[in-house]
Design a protein around this motif. Structure first.
Motif, PDB file in Angstrom:
ATOM      1  N   GLU A  29     -47.055 -17.876  -0.405  1.00 64.72           N
ATOM      2  CA  GLU A  29     -47.946 -17.386   0.744  1.00 64.72           C
ATOM      3  C   GLU A  29     -46.855 -16.329   1.447  1.00 64.72           C
ATOM      4  OE1 GLU A  29     -50.777 -20.992   1.832  1.00 64.72           O
ATOM      5  OE2 GLU A  29     -49.962 -19.979   3.231  1.00 64.72           O
ATOM      6  N   LYS A  30     -45.802 -16.019   0.945  1.00 66.83           N
ATOM      7  CA  LYS A  30     -44.619 -15.184   1.685  1.00 66.83           C
ATOM      8  C   LYS A  30     -44.343 -15.492   3.059  1.00 66.83           C
ATOM      9  CE  LYS A  30     -46.278 -11.469  -1.205  1.00 66.83           C
ATOM     10  NZ  LYS A  30     -45.105 -11.580  -2.330  1.00 66.83           N
ATOM     11  N   LEU A  31     -44.533 -16.875   3.302  1.00 64.72           N
ATOM     12  CA  LEU A  31     -43.915 -17.208   4.544  1.00 64.72           C
ATOM     13  C   LEU A  31     -42.614 -17.746   4.885  1.00 64.72           C
ATOM     14  CD1 LEU A  31     -47.045 -19.539   5.227  1.00 64.72           C
ATOM     15  CD2 LEU A  31     -46.797 -17.048   6.147  1.00 64.72           C
ATOM     16  N   LEU A  32     -42.078 -17.919   3.552  1.00 65.60           N
ATOM     17  CA  LEU A  32     -40.664 -18.705   3.533  1.00 65.60           C
ATOM     18  C   LEU A  32     -39.498 -17.488   3.483  1.00 65.60           C
ATOM     19  CD1 LEU A  32     -39.054 -21.311   3.097  1.00 65.60           C
ATOM     20  CD2 LEU A  32     -39.035 -20.668   0.687  1.00 65.60           C
ATOM     21  N   ALA A  33     -38.934 -17.707   4.701  1.00 67.13           N
ATOM     22  CA  ALA A  33     -37.743 -16.740   5.063  1.00 67.13           C
ATOM     23  C   ALA A  33     -36.611 -17.154   4.523  1.00 67.13           C
ATOM     24  CB  ALA A  33     -37.443 -16.698   6.637  1.00 67.13           C
ATOM     25  N   ALA A  34     -36.137 -18.652   4.355  1.00 66.29           N
ATOM     26  CA  ALA A  34     -35.177 -19.186   3.832  1.00 66.29           C
ATOM     27  C   ALA A  34     -35.179 -20.634   3.752  1.00 66.29           C
ATOM     28  CB  ALA A  34     -33.793 -18.738   4.489  1.00 66.29           C
ATOM     29  N   SER A  35     -34.254 -21.085   2.816  1.00 65.89           N
ATOM     30  CA  SER A  35     -34.357 -22.643   2.639  1.00 65.89           C
ATOM     31  C   SER A  35     -32.936 -23.177   2.105  1.00 65.89           C
ATOM     32  CB  SER A  35     -35.328 -22.894   1.530  1.00 65.89           C
ATOM     33  OG  SER A  35     -34.892 -22.488   0.152  1.00 65.89           O
ATOM     34  N   PHE A  36     -32.728 -24.387   2.577  1.00 66.28           N
ATOM     35  CA  PHE A  36     -31.528 -24.968   2.374  1.00 66.28           C
ATOM     36  C   PHE A  36     -31.540 -26.365   2.004  1.00 66.28           C
ATOM     37  CE2 PHE A  36     -26.631 -23.874   2.404  1.00 66.28           C
ATOM     38  CZ  PHE A  36     -26.447 -25.353   1.980  1.00 66.28           C
ATOM     39  N   PHE A  37     -31.431 -27.097   0.787  1.00 65.02           N
ATOM     40  CA  PHE A  37     -31.531 -28.460   0.515  1.00 65.02           C
ATOM     41  C   PHE A  37     -30.371 -28.834   0.424  1.00 65.02           C
ATOM     42  CE2 PHE A  37     -35.786 -26.781   0.164  1.00 65.02           C
ATOM     43  CZ  PHE A  37     -36.539 -27.991   0.089  1.00 65.02           C
ATOM     44  N   PHE A  38     -29.760 -29.776   1.522  1.00 68.28           N
ATOM     45  CA  PHE A  38     -28.512 -30.447   1.532  1.00 68.28           C
ATOM     46  C   PHE A  38     -28.839 -31.518   0.300  1.00 68.28           C
ATOM     47  CE2 PHE A  38     -25.903 -28.457   4.352  1.00 68.28           C
ATOM     48  CZ  PHE A  38     -26.923 -27.968   5.396  1.00 68.28           C
ATOM     49  N   SER A  39     -27.599 -32.079  -0.272  1.00 71.29           N
ATOM     50  CA  SER A  39     -27.505 -33.348  -1.226  1.00 71.29           C
ATOM     51  C   SER A  39     -26.016 -33.922  -1.400  1.00 71.29           C
ATOM     52  CB  SER A  39     -28.272 -32.687  -2.573  1.00 71.29           C
ATOM     53  OG  SER A  39     -27.954 -33.943  -3.297  1.00 71.29           O
ATOM     54  N   LYS A  65     -42.063 -16.564   7.697  1.00 70.81           N
ATOM     55  CA  LYS A  65     -42.264 -17.151   9.310  1.00 70.81           C
ATOM     56  C   LYS A  65     -41.501 -18.336   9.551  1.00 70.81           C
ATOM     57  CE  LYS A  65     -47.014 -15.596  10.522  1.00 70.81           C
ATOM     58  NZ  LYS A  65     -48.318 -15.856  10.861  1.00 70.81           N
ATOM     59  N   VAL A  66     -41.131 -18.854   8.392  1.00 73.80           N
ATOM     60  CA  VAL A  66     -40.176 -20.206   8.453  1.00 73.80           C
ATOM     61  C   VAL A  66     -38.935 -20.244   7.557  1.00 73.80           C
ATOM     62  CG1 VAL A  66     -41.612 -21.127   6.527  1.00 73.80           C
ATOM     63  CG2 VAL A  66     -40.867 -22.608   8.267  1.00 73.80           C
ATOM     64  N   ILE A  67     -38.087 -21.065   8.028  1.00 71.38           N
ATOM     65  CA  ILE A  67     -36.843 -21.620   7.465  1.00 71.38           C
ATOM     66  C   ILE A  67     -36.985 -23.097   7.283  1.00 71.38           C
ATOM     67  CG2 ILE A  67     -34.411 -22.006   7.506  1.00 71.38           C
ATOM     68  CD1 ILE A  67     -34.445 -19.463   9.505  1.00 71.38           C
ATOM     69  N   ILE A  68     -36.472 -23.559   5.874  1.00 78.25           N
ATOM     70  CA  ILE A  68     -36.756 -24.988   5.605  1.00 78.25           C
ATOM     71  C   ILE A  68     -35.397 -25.568   5.277  1.00 78.25           C
ATOM     72  CG2 ILE A  68     -37.670 -26.774   4.052  1.00 78.25           C
ATOM     73  CD1 ILE A  68     -40.134 -24.902   3.793  1.00 78.25           C
ATOM     74  N   PHE A  72     -35.518 -14.577  18.155  1.00 76.25           N
ATOM     75  CA  PHE A  72     -35.551 -15.206  16.819  1.00 76.25           C
ATOM     76  C   PHE A  72     -36.972 -15.354  16.343  1.00 76.25           C
ATOM     77  CE2 PHE A  72     -33.047 -17.023  13.386  1.00 76.25           C
ATOM     78  CZ  PHE A  72     -33.682 -18.549  13.013  1.00 76.25           C
ATOM     79  N   PRO A  73     -37.341 -14.984  15.050  1.00 75.88           N
ATOM     80  CA  PRO A  73     -38.802 -14.701  14.766  1.00 75.88           C
ATOM     81  C   PRO A  73     -39.525 -16.114  14.077  1.00 75.88           C
ATOM     82  CG  PRO A  73     -37.651 -13.161  13.394  1.00 75.88           C
ATOM     83  CD  PRO A  73     -36.596 -14.044  14.219  1.00 75.88           C
ATOM     84  N   PHE A  74     -38.550 -16.816  13.643  1.00 81.27           N
ATOM     85  CA  PHE A  74     -38.694 -17.826  12.570  1.00 81.27           C
ATOM     86  C   PHE A  74     -38.823 -19.308  13.144  1.00 81.27           C
ATOM     87  CE2 PHE A  74     -35.787 -14.817  10.404  1.00 81.27           C
ATOM     88  CZ  PHE A  74     -36.655 -14.010   9.675  1.00 81.27           C
ATOM     89  N   ARG A  75     -39.815 -19.988  12.794  1.00 80.25           N
ATOM     90  CA  ARG A  75     -39.862 -21.437  12.970  1.00 80.25           C
ATOM     91  C   ARG A  75     -38.990 -22.340  12.132  1.00 80.25           C
ATOM     92  NH1 ARG A  75     -45.752 -19.754  12.936  1.00 80.25           N
ATOM     93  NH2 ARG A  75     -46.260 -19.845  15.211  1.00 80.25           N
ATOM     94  N   ILE A  76     -38.416 -23.305  12.528  1.00 84.14           N
ATOM     95  CA  ILE A  76     -37.528 -24.118  11.662  1.00 84.14           C
ATOM     96  C   ILE A  76     -37.917 -25.513  11.402  1.00 84.14           C
ATOM     97  CG2 ILE A  76     -34.998 -24.963  11.551  1.00 84.14           C
ATOM     98  CD1 ILE A  76     -34.386 -22.650  13.728  1.00 84.14           C
ATOM     99  N   PHE A  77     -38.003 -25.832  10.195  1.00 80.78           N
ATOM    100  CA  PHE A  77     -38.565 -27.336   9.663  1.00 80.78           C
ATOM    101  C   PHE A  77     -37.238 -27.857   9.162  1.00 80.78           C
ATOM    102  CE2 PHE A  77     -41.061 -30.308   7.766  1.00 80.78           C
ATOM    103  CZ  PHE A  77     -40.839 -30.814   6.878  1.00 80.78           C
ATOM    104  N   VAL A  78     -37.143 -29.010   9.514  1.00 83.73           N
ATOM    105  CA  VAL A  78     -35.901 -29.890   9.197  1.00 83.73           C
ATOM    106  C   VAL A  78     -36.437 -31.505   8.873  1.00 83.73           C
ATOM    107  CG1 VAL A  78     -33.833 -31.057   9.930  1.00 83.73           C
ATOM    108  CG2 VAL A  78     -34.387 -28.624  11.126  1.00 83.73           C
ATOM    109  N   SER A  79     -36.097 -31.688   7.715  1.00 86.55           N
ATOM    110  CA  SER A  79     -36.244 -33.086   7.312  1.00 86.55           C
ATOM    111  C   SER A  79     -34.977 -33.820   7.067  1.00 86.55           C
ATOM    112  CB  SER A  79     -37.085 -33.006   5.931  1.00 86.55           C
ATOM    113  OG  SER A  79     -36.413 -32.659   4.965  1.00 86.55           O
ATOM    114  N   SER A  80     -35.112 -35.323   7.495  1.00 86.28           N
ATOM    115  CA  SER A  80     -33.906 -35.980   7.220  1.00 86.28           C
ATOM    116  C   SER A  80     -34.267 -37.418   7.297  1.00 86.28           C
ATOM    117  CB  SER A  80     -32.844 -35.759   8.205  1.00 86.28           C
ATOM    118  OG  SER A  80     -33.030 -36.135   9.485  1.00 86.28           O
ATOM    119  N   ARG A  81     -33.303 -38.325   6.968  1.00 87.53           N
ATOM    120  CA  ARG A  81     -33.504 -39.804   7.395  1.00 87.53           C
ATOM    121  C   ARG A  81     -33.250 -39.916   8.849  1.00 87.53           C
ATOM    122  NH1 ARG A  81     -30.017 -43.288   3.031  1.00 87.53           N
ATOM    123  NH2 ARG A  81     -30.879 -42.660   1.247  1.00 87.53           N
TER     124      ARG A  81
END
Length: 754
Positions: free
Chosen positions: A194-204, A280-283, A327-336
């Motif tokens: 949907e062209k909403l993803l500005a950036a992503s970073f998946f730690f492991s 709109k969003v950084i994951i 800062f124009p982006f929403r930030i989504f964070v997931s973790s334990r």
């Protein structure tokens, strides 16, 4: 024309501060604010520029005369044209300025993207992107599962919240194995489409790419992902300028990096362009798997950084960004919900964060059942099972109950069932309930599943923990090295008989991926929860391997390499084409755990840590090694490794041998009282109390070194009780190569007489 031959402009004025030329241009629709916010804790003053004054002593803030802002307009020229652009001048009545070049391509309004990539590429963690090749097999949500939580996340990403102070930060948490990463990946895929993803970073923490476990490439990766969007060409321009002005920014802390690489370019981009069409969003996923960077001397316990330190540093930067008005982006964070992360979100960030927790609210049992139905339907078709009712409603109910809301359980069950005759494999899983139930352990069912699979591995009777030791070795190899050892490396290290690794670990395919032996791919552990299980004695019980046993095992495998020089001669590893480079890998992998690993210490210091963990059998095997053969290999630098090695790496070979000469005496616990020097011990071997391995290596090293015309007589004169205290520098002084044309009257007396 600029330095690359592209048409461009550069403003160089007599009176000029540290702002770029873009600071001189603004529109009436989006004037610059009086003070621009900064995450560094201060505001940046901004004064509306007026007519440029020829007076050197004047400044922007001193000007009181106003100048009407230019009309907002698009660049009115054809892509092929380089003619002067018509229109009102911003510099009417201005003096003492020149027109030069700016590193911006005016024909496309964007900088040289290749130049930007060259600046950032060494610091980007490419494997952390949601669609990277390393993550091509990462599990995502089945379209019919996790619908409720995904809809809630997407609604927030598209529209935000209706609160008076809408939040720009969301935290998704839940127990281990609850499917957080799968949800994050599914949401990232949808946002990307949907062209909403500005950036992503998946730690492991289990990644073969070291920077996916580190904060090191985090900000640079986000900045690059944002710059890739076509609608953000102004950001791309300013990012390149920032990199050229601050080439050392990657040695700064994350707050400084975010200020320079994100907020700085965005300040100008936000006021010069229409945000319509911007993502709109950084994951950010797996924050709990970030491992700490160490900057202090690990000998000082108080200087060690905990993983929590780096995790909180990342969180603080993300929270500051989310609170910044530009800062124009929403930030989504997931973790334990680890204690440090949970504490952050429940205290300072609580009022400004939207929190989601994967519990019964989202009905995970229904999602797990749909997941199992879909997977078993596929298994039934592929296996040719004609019964459409298999495995049956009652069985599905039992499997859902066993999962306890953790998606890792059904995922592991499905992998297990797929690896054999489905009916028999499934029956094995169902028998778990007959083994009792540990109510106090929230992972009891998962632990039983891990135990069931691990016990299927054919361990030898002499070592029932062999495969667990192998897994711990492989897991322990993930540290600061950027290249994970291939499966061939582990085959050479772990096997006593060719093909043993495949034979013993094949039954673990639902937990661990073993690549074909003819590839250079690494061994992959699917779930971090398996390592958690094996690292906790209360959970894995009799399968537990303590640190002393682990270190002793590693030491025995190194001695085996030293002993079996014939097999070592035919190593054929992509990253280790000879025995010396094979042993060198241990310095990178930190194989011996209880030892002190000092940053900057020599390779020989690290490699020889295994000597402290030798058991009696390994000591006896060390006495059977051909020390002279290894000495010749190291000192003559034979083998295919020599071509690519630097001189200082060759010097490490001598250091390694000299340190071996010294350290082995202490490791063998020899009694050094009878004889004052190593030289006397060699002359009186029958009366010596030194271990046979100690004598074997000293004799072999000295004899071969003399043959190769090395000066060693000072080493021979060192007293036995001083050997183990010698530093690497002292070894270099007493064990050294003779220069061409020179000789030592003690070590080569015949040459001295000629």
């Amino acid at each position: 024309m600029d330095e690359d031959g592209r048409p461009g402009t550069n403003l160089s004025v007599g009176v000029y501060d540290d702002r770029t030329a873009h600071d001189l241009v603004y529109t009436q629709e989006s004037p610059p604010p009086p003070h621009t916010p900064s995450i560094l804790g201060h505001s940046l003053p901004y004064s509306r520029p007026s007519t440029l004054s020829p007076t050197p002593s004047s400044s922007w803030s001193d000007q009181r005369h106003t100048m009407p802002p230019p009309e907002p307009r698009q660049m009115p020229f054809d892509a092929e044209s380089t003619e002067e652009i018509a229109g009102p001048s911003c510099f009417t009545n201005s003096h003492h300025f020149t027109i030069g070049t700016l590193n911006t391509n005016l024909t496309t309004n964007v900088p040289n993207f290749r130049t930007l990539f060259e600046h950032l590429n060494p610091y980007i963690t490419h494997a952390a992107a949601h669609n990277s090749d390393e993550r091509c097999d990462a599990p995502s949500c089945d379209p019919r599962t996790r619908v409720g939580v995904r809809m809630e996340i997407m609604k927030w990403m598209r529209l935000g919240t209706a609160d008076p102070l809408p939040t720009k930060l969301m935290w998704l948490s839940g127990p281990a194995g609850s499917g957080k990463t799968a949800i994050a990946l599914s949401v990232a895929d949808l946002c990307h489409s949907e062209k909403l993803l500005a950036a992503s970073f998946f730690f492991s923490s289990c990644s073969v790419t070291a920077s996916r476990r580190s904060k090191r490439g985090f900000i640079a990766t986000l900045a690059y992902h944002i710059a890739e969007h076509g609608t953000l060409w102004q950001f791309r321009t300013q990012l390149l300028l920032a990199l050229e002005r601050h080439p050392d920014i990657f040695r700064k802390n994350l707050k400084e990096q975010a200020e320079c690489l994100l907020l700085g370019p965005l300040r100008i981009s936000c006021r010069e362009s229409n945000r319509s069409g911007w993502p709109k969003v950084i994951i950010v996923d797996g924050l709990d798997e970030v491992e700490a960077e160490q900057y202090h001397d690990p000998k000082r316990k108080e200087g060690l950084r905990a993983h929590e330190n780096d995790q909180l540093e990342i969180l603080n930067v993300l929270f500051s960004l989310s609170q910044c008005s530009i800062f124009p982006f929403r930030i989504f964070v997931s973790s334990r919900p680890e204690s440090g992360i949970a504490g952050f979100f429940t205290t300072s960030a609580r009022a400004r964060t939207t929190e989601l927790f994967l519990d019964s609210k989202y009905n995970p049992d229904a999602d797990i059942r749909r997941f199992l139905e879909e997977k078993f339907n596929k298994i039934r078709q592929e296996a040719g099972i004609t019964s459409l009712s298999w495995p049956g409603e009652a069985t599905l109910d039992r499997l859902v109950d066993m999962s306890s809301g953790q998606f890792i359980v059904p995922d592991t069950i499905v992998r297990w069932v797929e690896r054999g005759i489905p009916q028999q494999q499934l029956d094995d899983v169902l028998q778990l309930e007959l083994r009792g139930h540990e109510a106090e352990n929230p992972f009891a069912t998962l632990d039983k599943l891990f135990r069931l699979i691990l016990e299927r591995s054919p361990n030898p009777s002499r070592d029932p923990h062999l495969v667990v030791k192998w897994i711990r070795c492989i897991e322990g190899s993930h540290n600061d090295t950027s290249v994970a050892p291939p499966a061939k490396f582990w085959k050479l290290l772990l096997e006593d008989i060719e093909g043993e690794v495949i034979f013993r670990m094949k039954p673990l395919a639902s937990l661990i991926s073993i690549p074909p032996p003819d590839t250079s791919a690494p061994i992959t552990i699917y779930h971090k929860s398996l390592i958690d299980f094996l690292s906790t004695k209360a959970r894995c019980k009799d399968l537990y391997v303590d640190e002393m046993s682990h270190d002793s095992f590693i030491a025995s495998r190194i001695v085996r390499i030293l002993k079996n020089k014939a097999s070592a001669n035919v190593l054929s590893l992509p990253i280790a084409a000879d025995p010396l480079e094979f042993l060198r890998i241990f310095q990178d992998l930190k194989m011996v755990r209880h030892s002190t690993w000092t940053p900057g210490a020599s390779i020989c210091e690290h490699l020889l840590q295994f000597l402290a963990s030798l058991n009696n059998d390994s000591k006896d095997d060390l006495a059977l090694c051909d020390a002279a053969w290894w000495t010749g290999l190291y000192l003559t630098h034979t083998g295919s490794h020599a071509e690519g090695f630097e001189i200082n790496q060759f010097d490490e070979c001598a250091n390694l041998l000299g340190s071996m000469y010294c350290r082995i005496h202490k490791a063998m616990e020899c009694d050094s009282n009878p004889y004052p020097s190593a030289h006397d011990t060699l002359l009186q071997v029958p009366r010596s109390r030194c271990h046979a391995a100690c004598i074997r290596w000293r004799e072999g090293i000295l004899a071969k070194a003399k043959e190769l015309k090395w000066c060693v007589h000072e080493m021979e004169q060192v007293k036995l009780d001083s050997l183990h205290n010698m530093t690497v520098r002292e070894v270099n002084q007493k064990f050294r190569r003779m220069r061409p044309g020179s000789f030592c009257a003690v070590c080569q007396p015949s040459e001295g007489r000629t």
